[in-house]
Design a protein around this motif. Structure first.
Motif, PDB file in Angstrom:
ATOM      1  N   LYS A  41       1.820 -11.180  -9.681  1.00 49.48           N
ATOM      2  CA  LYS A  41       1.091 -12.434  -9.476  1.00 49.48           C
ATOM      3  C   LYS A  41       1.341 -13.003  -8.082  1.00 49.48           C
ATOM      4  O   LYS A  41       0.497 -13.710  -7.523  1.00 49.48           O
ATOM      5  CB  LYS A  41       1.504 -13.450 -10.544  1.00 49.48           C
ATOM      6  N   ALA A  42       2.505 -12.677  -7.503  1.00 45.89           N
ATOM      7  CA  ALA A  42       2.852 -13.202  -6.178  1.00 45.89           C
ATOM      8  C   ALA A  42       2.172 -12.453  -5.049  1.00 45.89           C
ATOM      9  O   ALA A  42       2.186 -12.911  -3.905  1.00 45.89           O
ATOM     10  CB  ALA A  42       4.372 -13.163  -5.986  1.00 45.89           C
ATOM     11  N   LEU A  43       1.567 -11.304  -5.337  1.00 45.22           N
ATOM     12  CA  LEU A  43       0.892 -10.542  -4.290  1.00 45.22           C
ATOM     13  C   LEU A  43      -0.350 -11.293  -3.818  1.00 45.22           C
ATOM     14  O   LEU A  43      -1.013 -11.967  -4.597  1.00 45.22           O
ATOM     15  CB  LEU A  43       0.493  -9.156  -4.810  1.00 45.22           C
TER      16      LEU A  43
ATOM     17  N   GLY B 232      -6.016  -4.030  -1.250  1.00 46.72           N
ATOM     18  CA  GLY B 232      -5.533  -2.830  -0.559  1.00 46.72           C
ATOM     19  C   GLY B 232      -4.955  -1.773  -1.461  1.00 46.72           C
ATOM     20  O   GLY B 232      -4.613  -0.686  -1.001  1.00 46.72           O
ATOM     21  N   LEU B 233      -4.861  -2.050  -2.775  1.00 46.61           N
ATOM     22  CA  LEU B 233      -4.318  -1.056  -3.696  1.00 46.61           C
ATOM     23  C   LEU B 233      -5.249   0.145  -3.823  1.00 46.61           C
ATOM     24  O   LEU B 233      -6.473  -0.002  -3.866  1.00 46.61           O
ATOM     25  CB  LEU B 233      -4.111  -1.671  -5.084  1.00 46.61           C
TER      26      LEU B 233
ATOM     27  N   THR C 226     -15.247  -2.878  -6.626  1.00 46.58           N
ATOM     28  CA  THR C 226     -15.930  -2.161  -7.701  1.00 46.58           C
ATOM     29  C   THR C 226     -15.263  -0.795  -7.924  1.00 46.58           C
ATOM     30  O   THR C 226     -15.178  -0.312  -9.054  1.00 46.58           O
ATOM     31  CB  THR C 226     -17.418  -1.965  -7.367  1.00 46.58           C
ATOM     32  N   THR C 227     -14.757  -0.179  -6.850  1.00 48.94           N
ATOM     33  CA  THR C 227     -14.067   1.110  -6.977  1.00 48.94           C
ATOM     34  C   THR C 227     -12.777   0.954  -7.774  1.00 48.94           C
ATOM     35  O   THR C 227     -12.444   1.796  -8.622  1.00 48.94           O
ATOM     36  CB  THR C 227     -13.746   1.682  -5.592  1.00 48.94           C
ATOM     37  N   GLN C 228     -12.042  -0.126  -7.510  1.00 46.86           N
ATOM     38  CA  GLN C 228     -10.804  -0.373  -8.252  1.00 46.86           C
ATOM     39  C   GLN C 228     -11.089  -0.621  -9.728  1.00 46.86           C
ATOM     40  O   GLN C 228     -10.401  -0.097 -10.604  1.00 46.86           O
ATOM     41  CB  GLN C 228     -10.064  -1.568  -7.641  1.00 46.86           C
TER      42      GLN C 228
ATOM     43  N   ALA D 191       0.818  -1.208   0.000  1.00 48.34           N
ATOM     44  CA  ALA D 191       0.000   0.000   0.000  1.00 48.34           C
ATOM     45  C   ALA D 191       0.855   1.263   0.000  1.00 48.34           C
ATOM     46  O   ALA D 191       0.410   2.323  -0.447  1.00 48.34           O
ATOM     47  CB  ALA D 191      -0.939   0.003   1.204  1.00 48.34           C
ATOM     48  N   ALA D 192       2.078   1.144   0.486  1.00 47.52           N
ATOM     49  CA  ALA D 192       2.960   2.309   0.573  1.00 47.52           C
ATOM     50  C   ALA D 192       3.716   2.588  -0.715  1.00 47.52           C
ATOM     51  O   ALA D 192       4.362   3.629  -0.847  1.00 47.52           O
ATOM     52  CB  ALA D 192       3.959   2.109   1.707  1.00 47.52           C
TER      53      ALA D 192
END
Length: 244
Positions: free
Chosen positions: A61-63, A70-71, A97-99, A45-46
């Motif tokens: 892909k590993a995230l 959290g993005l 939905t926001t993303q 996120a940072a």
């Protein structure tokens, strides 16, 4: 990059939010997949948008799904098409939905829908009309039975209704049957289709227009599971198109 690639998984997990944000773009590109997977949600996120764009597709892909959820919208917009294509079906399902509303048509086109990551209805509805138009799609929300359809129907259009609440069909079928669409069909059994025909006749729809409506739909008789039904209907639509 070399120093970052040498980080162990434990070391990567131990990075503070500030340390993760301070990593240079080049250093992020040097992360191994294991190191990227070890970053915490707070670390991810940072990251700045530039740092997000520098991640390798394998690192994305590993995230974890929590990392993806959290993005921020700015971080989502920073994803490259290669990174979007690298997302797993679970990661796509984790997008809010926001993303999704923040994504471009290029990013949306790159999502791995082909391997079964079908977006939910809520996710589709969240995508702005301009982004859908970039995919060659349009979405019209129906709020009540009888609502007139605004989507244009021409001679190259196939209309397929998949309602289980058949009271929603009347106005749509009457409109579609009177249009130049090369195929009109609606989900339901033979009994449901007979009742549909009677209902439309009672509404004053001409018999020749009612006769245009296919039902039950599909070339495979009594197809019930969604995959088989979809293939069955598409085969019938393709057959009607080929007969033109």
């Amino acid at each position: 990059s070399a120093q970052t690639a040498a980080l162990t998984t434990a070391q990567a997990a131990a990075l503070t939010t500030g340390q993760a944000a301070a990593l240079a773009t080049g250093a992020l590109a040097g992360l191994s997949t294991a190191d990227a997977a070890a970053l915490t949600t707070a670390d991810v996120a940072a990251l700045t948008t530039t740092e997000i764009a520098a991640l390798l597709a394998a690192d994305v892909k590993a995230l974890t799904t929590a990392d993806i959820a959290g993005l921020s919208t700015a971080q989502v917009k920073a994803l490259t098409t290669a990174q979007a294509a690298a997302l797993t079906t679970a990661q796509v399902a984790a997008l809010s939905t926001t993303q999704l509303a923040a994504m471009t048509s290029g990013q949306l086109a790159a999502l791995p829908t082909a391997d079964g990551a079908a977006l939910t209805t809520a996710q589709w509805v969240a995508i702005p009309p301009a982004a859908l138009a970039g995919l060659g799609l349009s979405l019209e929300r129906l709020n009540s039975p009888g609502q007139p359809l605004q989507t244009a129907i021409d001679a190259w259009t196939a209309v397929v209704l998949l309602f289980h609440q058949h009271e929603w069909e009347n106005a749509l079928l009457a409109h579609a049957a009177a249009s130049p669409a090369f195929y009109v069909g609606a989900l339901g059994s033979r009994r449901t289709h007979r009742e549909r025909q009677e209902r439309l006749a009672g509404l004053g729809v001409p018999a020749e227009q009612i006769a245009r409506i296919h039902g039950p739909i599909g070339l495979i008789d009594r197809a019930r599971d969604p995959g088989t039904l979809a293939l069955s209907v598409l085969a019938e639509v393709a057959s009607a198109r080929a007969a033109l």
